[in-house]
Every structure is written in structure tokens, then in C-alpha cells.
Design a protein around this motif. Sequence first.
Motif, PDB file in Angstrom:
ATOM      1  N   ARG A  91       0.825  -1.209   0.000  1.00  0.00           N
ATOM      2  CA  ARG A  91       0.000   0.000   0.000  1.00  0.00           C
ATOM      3  C   ARG A  91       0.865   1.268   0.000  1.00  0.00           C
ATOM      4  NH1 ARG A  91      -5.111  -1.590   0.212  1.00  0.00           N
ATOM      5  NH2 ARG A  91      -5.820  -3.281   1.583  1.00  0.00           N
TER       6      ARG A  91
ATOM      7  N   SER B 171       1.076   4.120  -3.127  1.00  0.00           N
ATOM      8  CA  SER B 171       0.653   5.497  -2.872  1.00  0.00           C
ATOM      9  C   SER B 171       1.443   6.488  -3.722  1.00  0.00           C
ATOM     10  CB  SER B 171       0.823   5.838  -1.388  1.00  0.00           C
ATOM     11  OG  SER B 171       2.200   5.948  -1.046  1.00  0.00           O
TER      12      SER B 171
ATOM     13  N   GLU C 189      -7.283   2.867  -6.352  1.00  0.00           N
ATOM     14  CA  GLU C 189      -6.964   1.920  -5.277  1.00  0.00           C
ATOM     15  C   GLU C 189      -7.012   0.501  -5.793  1.00  0.00           C
ATOM     16  OE1 GLU C 189      -8.486   0.374  -0.884  1.00  0.00           O
ATOM     17  OE2 GLU C 189      -9.768   1.672  -2.091  1.00  0.00           O
TER      18      GLU C 189
END
Length: 279
Positions: free
Chosen positions: A150, A154, A179
Amino acid sequence: MSTFTRVRFATSYQPHFHGVDPDSLAALAQHAEACGFEGLYLPEHVAGYPGTRAGAMEIPPTTPFLDPIDCLAFVAAATERILLGTGVLLLPYHHPVTLAKRLATVDVLSKGRLRLLTVGVGAFPEEAAAVGVDFTTRGRRADEAIDVLRLLWSGGPATFAGEFFTLSEVYSLPTPLGELPIHVGGSSRAAARRAGLRGNGYFAGGAVSPEERARQLDVARETAAEAGRDPDALEYTRWGSIDMTSSAVEKFAAQGVTRIVVSGTRDDLSAFADRFGMG
């Protein structure tokens, strides 16, 4: 659209059942897409060894298992709409930096269709040993790997200091298109907690009692709520059978299931789609 609007249907390509012929894989994916299935899942086994069993079924060590990420890139090129998934990717056996790049690549090249990524921790000690991973650490490795993925997705810079992975201002580009959900697969309360704490959904497997199945979903939702996450946002995926009836689907829906995954031949998928008004 299916009349069972609360439940979506996906299918899977199982190399031990379907084989590893590229034309067969492409044809099944295209057929599933035409029938209206939401997604296609690929399993993973990184190594075979004598005595491997999945429930009551023994998996011969010579069974060929295609790499799921490479397969999904191939499927993406042969299809237009069907979502791409893994069921399950053995997360502790991958380094998250290289894995982040590979998964983002598939998502970008498929125009954002890698939306059913499901990870697990593995069930066979010999498989962990084959890749040099301490089997007893696989849960903690998976937790860290999810966090690292994650961070990298980003856009960076990603800095991380954990038990297994350390990063200092690392960039990994391109990033996924929006996402990239991570679903957690498993058949234990530990897996359910991981889904509630870090996942976008829980893909429940294994042969457990209905009571334990319900308890695991409660654990996932309770863990999400305790972590300040929305438990209602968790998707709940289950394996189903290609011959399941409307009443069986309704029972799944009543248990909170949002997606059912079935596996079968092209004829099986056609009959299933007709039965539930898909397409």
C-alpha cells in the motif's frame, strides 16, 4: 444482469483441472466474460512435493501450476471487461517491492481490472521451505507485505522499518489505476482478523462448520470496526459449486456473501449463466 443483485458471480481457472494450454485459458476467460461473470481467479502454488493435500484431494507433486500474475497479464490481453483475481496469491513467498511492481503493471495494462487480488499465507510448510521462508513467520510477513504494498502504491517515497522489510524513500512506478483492493483469503480467525484490519474483503475457504464460518465473518467485521474501518465496506467472497441452486445462492446472500466463485467447463459456465440470468 443477474436477478440476484446482492451477489456477484466469478469463476476460476484451475490448472490441475483445466490444464495449462494457453488457448484453453484464453477461451475460458473470453467465454466467462461473454456469459457475464464478473471476474476470473487464478490460484498459486510455487512448489510441489509428495503428499500435498487440499482437503480430501491429493495434489500430485508433478501437477503444473501456472504463475497467476503472468496468467492474468495474458488473460487481460485476451479480454476486455472481466476483472482479474488471484485465489490465492501466497503473499509471504514474494518480496513486496518486486510484487508491487508486477501487480501494478498488470493493473495498468489491463486498464484497472486487477480488482480481485486475494492473498493468503500458505498452508504447506514444505512450500515455505522451498523458497527459504520460515513457515512460522508467514502471518507476520503477510501483514508487513500488505503495508509495504500500500505504501508503494501510494506513489512514494515509501519508508518502512519492519521485522522483515526495510525501505528508505523508495518509489515504485507506475502505480495502479486507483486503489488496488487487497482481499484476504483463508479459513481461520487469524485470516479473518487480517481481512478486517488490512483487507478490502474476506475470501473464506476451507472445510469449516457453518457456525465457525459465521464467527469468522463476525471477527472480520468486529476487527474492522475496532480499527476505525467501515465493516460494511468489507466484501465477502465464498466458493460455490457450478450446480448450486437458486435457494443455495439465496442462503449465501443471507449469510452476507457478496461474491460466489464457481469453477467448471465452458458448457458448465453457460448453463450456470442461463440459470441465473447473467449476461
